[in-house]
Enzyme design. Sequence first.
Site, short mmCIF file in Angstrom:
data_model
loop_
_atom_site.label_atom_id
_atom_site.label_comp_id
_atom_site.label_asym_id
_atom_site.label_seq_id
_atom_site.Cartn_x
_atom_site.Cartn_y
_atom_site.Cartn_z
CB SER A 1 -0.94 0.01 1.21
OG SER A 1 -0.20 -0.01 2.41
CE LYS B 1 -3.41 1.09 5.23
NZ LYS B 1 -3.12 0.66 3.85
#
Length: 797
Positions: A694, A737
Site C-alpha cells: 500500500s 488509516k
Amino acid sequence: MAPPPRPRAGVLPLLPLRTLTLLPGIAQPVELGRAASVDAVRRARDRPASDPMHNLVIVATQRDAMIERPHLDDLHPIGVLAEITQALQGMPGRMTAVVRGIERVRLLGVDQQSGRCDAEFQRAHESMGDPTLAYAYAGALQDLIKQYESLQTSNSKNRQRAQSLAGLAAERSPAMIADLAAAHVGLDPTETVEILHELQITERLRKVIEFVSRRVHSTQVKRDLDRHVREHLSRHEQEALLRHKLRAIRSELGEHDDEDRWIDELELKVEDAELPTEARALADREISRLRRMNPQSGEATISRTWLELVTDLPWGPSRTTIDSLDIAAARDLLEREHYGLEKVKKRLVEYLGVRKLAPGKRGPILCLVGPPGVGKTSLGRSIAAALGRKFVRASLGGVRDDAEIRGHRRTYVGALPGRIIQSMRKAGTCNPVFLLDEIDKLAAPDLRGDPAGALLEALDPEQNEAFEDHYLGTGYDLSKVIFVCTANDLGPIPGVLRDRLEIIELTGYTIEEKVAIARDYLLPRAMGEHGLAADAVTIANDVLEALVVQYTRESGVRNLQRELEALLRDTAMALAEGSLPKATLGLEDLARVLGPARYHDELVDKAPAIGVVCGLGWTPVGGRLLFVEAATTLGDGNVRLTGRLGDVMRESAETALSLVRSRASRYGIDPLFMRTCDVHVHVPDGAVPKDGPSAGITVTTAIVSTLTRRPVRTDIAMTGEVTLRGHVLPIGGVREKVLAAHRAGIREVILPSRNRKDEPDIPAVVRADMTLHFVSNIDEVLAIALLDAVPEQDVAE
C-alpha cells in the site's frame, strides 16, 4: 569284545546342522529333512559292524542356517566326530537320529558329488595346560552348576536333568566337565560354538565358568524380584481381605464405616447428576472399582478425583439457565455498557430475535477482531449479562500443548482436564457464554501437538455435541454454549479454524469517541474505584481531548484509562492529606500531574519538503503514519531501500522506480538520470519491520518529488498500490488509516477510487472533518500532492 579303535583321520558322511551345536559327550536328537543328511545316516548305519567307521558321522554347525548345500567355507572349522545311537524313520523323506558326540575334529574338506555329502577330517589336538589349574577350575565349575541348579524352579527340574547333574558330578575329566556343564546350562548358540572351538582345556573351563556365572547372577536377581513382588501382592491382598472383614463386622454391629461414607456420597451425587447413558456407565464402573480399592492407594485418589469432576460438571436441564429474550432490555444494557460498536450490538440483538422465534437453534461462534483496548473482552461479559447467562473466560495466549485444550489422559501422573472442561465446571451451567481470549496467540504446531487443531471439535457446531476431553473420557455436550473468541489479528489463526468463526471487526476509536468514552464510562468508574464522590472532580471536554491527543496514541482506551487514574490519584491523595483539591481540572493540571505532552503534531507549521511524503500503514493495533523519504546522490544507477522493508514493500518500491523511469519525460525528468545518480528510498523507524504494497503511490510521489525538486504538501497523507502502468489499486484497512491521519491532525487523504466502498465505515464525524481524494492513476496523485517548484532556499530538506 573291545570296540574298534576310533579313526584319527579319514572321510566320513557329513551331517550339517543349521543352528544346533553338538558337544563331545552329549547325546542329542536331530530332526533331518535334507536328503543328503538322511543319506549320510543311512550310509553310516549300513557299514558292517566290524568296520571302525560303523555308525560314525561328522557333525558340523553351519555359519548361515539358510544354506541348503553347505561347502567347507559355510561350516565352522571345528566339528564333532559323532556316533548314531538310534535312527527313527518319520514322514517320507524325513528322519530323527540320536547322535552322541565323541571328540572334536578339524574339517579339511567337503565332497558333495553324486548327491552325497562327505567330510574329510582329522582329530583336533587338545592341550591341558596347567593340570593343577585345570582340575581347580573343574571343581569350581561343578560347584557352580550345583548352585545354578538350586536356583531353578521345581517346574524346570525333571528326571533327565537329574541324570545329567549326576553324571556331571561323577565326571573326573576336566575336558568332559567343561562340555557337560555347557550342555547342562544351555548356553546361547554363539557361546556354544565358542566353547567347541576352544582346544585349550583350561581356557575352555574358564569360559564356561564365566558364562554360567552370568546365568547364576541373572537367575538370582530375577528370583529376588519375583519374591519381592509376591510378598508385596500377598501383603496387599491380606490387607484388602482384613479390611473387607472389618467392614463386615462393623455392619453386623450396626456401626457406620467412615471409609465408605464418602463413596456413598459420591454415588448419590452420580445419581443426581443427570448423566447421559455412557457417562453414567463409566461412573458406576468407577464407583464399583473404588469400593474394592484401598482408600489410601494412588489409584483410589485418581478415581475419586475423576468422579468429583464428573459430578461437578453441569449435564442436564436442571443446570441450564433460561435466556432473557427481552430485546429492548438487552439493547439498553449494551448501550449503557459500550459506546459505539454498532455492528456487534446489532448482531447480538439479531441473535436474540432468532432465539426468540427458534429456541432450539444452536448458538453462534463469534470472533471479535480488533486492536487492544477497544472493549472485546468486556463485550463478552455484556453479552452474557444481556442473555442472563453465566460468563467464563479462558485465556489462550501462549498455549503450546493441545493437552491444555483437550486434557491429559488419566494414566499420566498429575493429569488434569483441559481448559474447556475446567471452565465448564467453573461455570456450573450447560449454556454459559464462553470467552476464548487471545485466540490468535495460540502457539504454532510442534512436537507437543496443535492447540488450534484441538479447538476445532469444540468450535464446530456439527461436532461439539460430543466433545471428548482426554481426561473425562466421554462425550460432553457443548452445543448450548455461546463461544465468543477475541483476537488482535486474523493472520495467525489457521484457515480451518477461521472458517468456523463468524468474524466481527472492531476498529479503533476516533478522538470524539474517546472523549465520550472517557467522560461517560471511564471517569465515573475510576472515581468510584478511587473512593471519590461523583461530584468531587470535574474534567472539561477540552481537557479530555488534550489528554487523548497529547498523552495517548492508541486505537483503544487502555492508556487513556491509566492517565485518567493518574489524575484521580492526585486528587485522592490531596483529600487523604486533608487539603481541599481542585474541583475542576484544567490543562495546567495535565502538565503538573502527567508531565509535558508526549505527542505533538509534527506536521503543523512545517514547510513543504522535497522527497518526504506522509503515507499510511495498518498494524494489528490500528493505523499509523508512515513517512517515506527519497534522495538522489551521484552514482551509476544503484537503488538502495532501507528501513527494515519486507519483500512485498521492496518490490513495490522497485515498481515505483520503474514507473518513474518509464514516464520521465512526462514529469520533466532527464530520461538518463539513472546513469549519473543513485536513488535512495528510506522509511524511518528503522527498528520496526514494514511490509505490504500500500505504500506504492507514496514511494512514487517521493521519487518524483526528489527528481523534479517539487515539494510535497505536509497536510496530506496517502495510501494505495501502484502498477507499472500507473494504475492505483485498492488496499485494506481504510478506516484505521484514515483515523490515524485524523488523530495526527491531517485533514486530507488520498485513497484508491475502488476503496470508495469503504467510506461508510469511516465515522461520520471524521468524514465531515476531512477531505478524501479518490484517485485511479498516479498522475492524479502527483497533481494533488506536489507543489510547484520553488527556489532551493525556500524548501525544507
